[in-house]
Design a protein around this motif. Sequence first.
Motif, short mmCIF file in Angstrom:
data_model
loop_
_atom_site.label_atom_id
_atom_site.label_comp_id
_atom_site.label_asym_id
_atom_site.label_seq_id
_atom_site.Cartn_x
_atom_site.Cartn_y
_atom_site.Cartn_z
N LYS A 1 0.83 -1.20 0.00
CA LYS A 1 0.00 0.00 0.00
C LYS A 1 0.86 1.26 0.00
O LYS A 1 0.59 2.22 -0.71
CB LYS A 1 -0.93 0.01 1.22
CG LYS A 1 -2.12 -0.89 1.09
CD LYS A 1 -3.00 -0.80 2.33
CE LYS A 1 -4.21 -1.71 2.21
NZ LYS A 1 -5.04 -1.68 3.44
N GLU B 1 2.34 1.73 -3.45
CA GLU B 1 1.33 2.24 -4.37
C GLU B 1 1.08 3.72 -4.13
O GLU B 1 0.97 4.51 -5.09
CB GLU B 1 0.02 1.45 -4.20
CG GLU B 1 -1.08 1.86 -5.13
CD GLU B 1 -0.77 1.60 -6.60
OE1 GLU B 1 -1.26 2.37 -7.44
OE2 GLU B 1 -0.04 0.64 -6.90
N ALA B 2 1.03 4.13 -2.87
CA ALA B 2 0.82 5.55 -2.53
C ALA B 2 1.98 6.40 -3.04
O ALA B 2 1.78 7.50 -3.57
CB ALA B 2 0.66 5.71 -1.02
N ALA C 1 3.95 5.70 -5.61
CA ALA C 1 3.86 5.75 -7.07
C ALA C 1 2.80 6.76 -7.52
O ALA C 1 3.03 7.52 -8.46
CB ALA C 1 3.54 4.35 -7.61
N GLN C 2 1.66 6.79 -6.84
CA GLN C 2 0.60 7.75 -7.18
C GLN C 2 1.04 9.18 -6.89
O GLN C 2 0.75 10.10 -7.66
CB GLN C 2 -0.68 7.41 -6.41
CG GLN C 2 -1.40 6.20 -6.96
CD GLN C 2 -2.66 5.88 -6.16
OE1 GLN C 2 -2.99 6.55 -5.18
NE2 GLN C 2 -3.37 4.84 -6.61
N ALA C 3 1.75 9.38 -5.81
CA ALA C 3 2.25 10.71 -5.47
C ALA C 3 3.23 11.19 -6.54
O ALA C 3 3.23 12.37 -6.91
CB ALA C 3 2.91 10.70 -4.10
N ARG C 4 4.06 10.32 -7.04
CA ARG C 4 5.02 10.67 -8.09
C ARG C 4 4.29 11.06 -9.37
O ARG C 4 4.67 12.01 -10.04
CB ARG C 4 5.95 9.47 -8.36
CG ARG C 4 7.38 9.83 -8.12
CD ARG C 4 8.33 8.75 -8.57
NE ARG C 4 9.24 8.52 -7.45
CZ ARG C 4 9.76 7.38 -7.11
NH1 ARG C 4 9.47 6.32 -7.80
NH2 ARG C 4 10.56 7.28 -6.10
N LYS C 5 3.27 10.28 -9.72
CA LYS C 5 2.49 10.57 -10.92
C LYS C 5 1.83 11.94 -10.78
O LYS C 5 1.83 12.75 -11.72
CB LYS C 5 1.41 9.50 -11.13
CG LYS C 5 1.86 8.30 -11.88
CD LYS C 5 0.67 7.38 -12.15
CE LYS C 5 1.12 6.11 -12.83
NZ LYS C 5 -0.02 5.19 -13.03
N LYS C 6 1.29 12.19 -9.61
CA LYS C 6 0.59 13.46 -9.37
C LYS C 6 1.57 14.62 -9.47
O LYS C 6 1.27 15.67 -10.02
CB LYS C 6 -0.07 13.43 -7.99
CG LYS C 6 -0.99 14.57 -7.73
CD LYS C 6 -1.67 14.39 -6.39
CE LYS C 6 -2.64 15.54 -6.13
NZ LYS C 6 -3.27 15.44 -4.83
N LYS D 1 2.42 15.37 -13.08
CA LYS D 1 1.30 16.00 -13.77
C LYS D 1 1.26 17.50 -13.42
O LYS D 1 0.99 18.34 -14.28
CB LYS D 1 -0.01 15.34 -13.38
CG LYS D 1 -0.28 14.07 -14.13
CD LYS D 1 -1.64 13.53 -13.77
CE LYS D 1 -1.91 12.22 -14.49
NZ LYS D 1 -3.23 11.65 -14.13
#
Length: 166
Positions: A149, A152-153, A155-160, A163
């Motif tokens: 978890k 995953e968090a 990875a999502q923070a990096r994507k955000k 962007k």
Amino acid sequence: MSKYHKAFKLKLARLAQEESSGTLGPKFEVRPNLIRYWSQVYRINGAESFTHKQRPYSFEFKIHVLKTMSVHNWSLTYTSAYFDLSSPGILFQWQKLYAHEGITRLKPQKIGRPRVINHSSTPKPSSEMTEKELREELDYLRAENAVLKKLEALAQARKKKTKTKR
């Protein structure tokens, strides 16, 4: 593996019976004391020199060599030549280990990393597990889940973050 081939050592040992090691050394780019050692090995063991049949040397062989050297009061070089060791340095190491750490240190040591024991890949069915094993597995799975978890968090923070930079 020896730096010099057996045939080369034999050739120089034979030549050293007639010429001095001081003249042979520069000619063949070998240290004169090494040529003298090879010559001594050749004088004692003949054409069967430089075979080193017993590698790695066994515990019993090491003890036998050290005892023979002590009983006959031989030098390191002569004893090494008599037993056709690759160099007198090996015997010196054995002697030093024996003097400082005792007879058990002459036993061959395992080299490298210890083997990893691969447990069976199929897990035990939960019906066969004890309550303690079930609790340990539950704790392990919870920790593994938490790590996934968190990953995953991140990875999502990096994507955000990427962007928002655009």
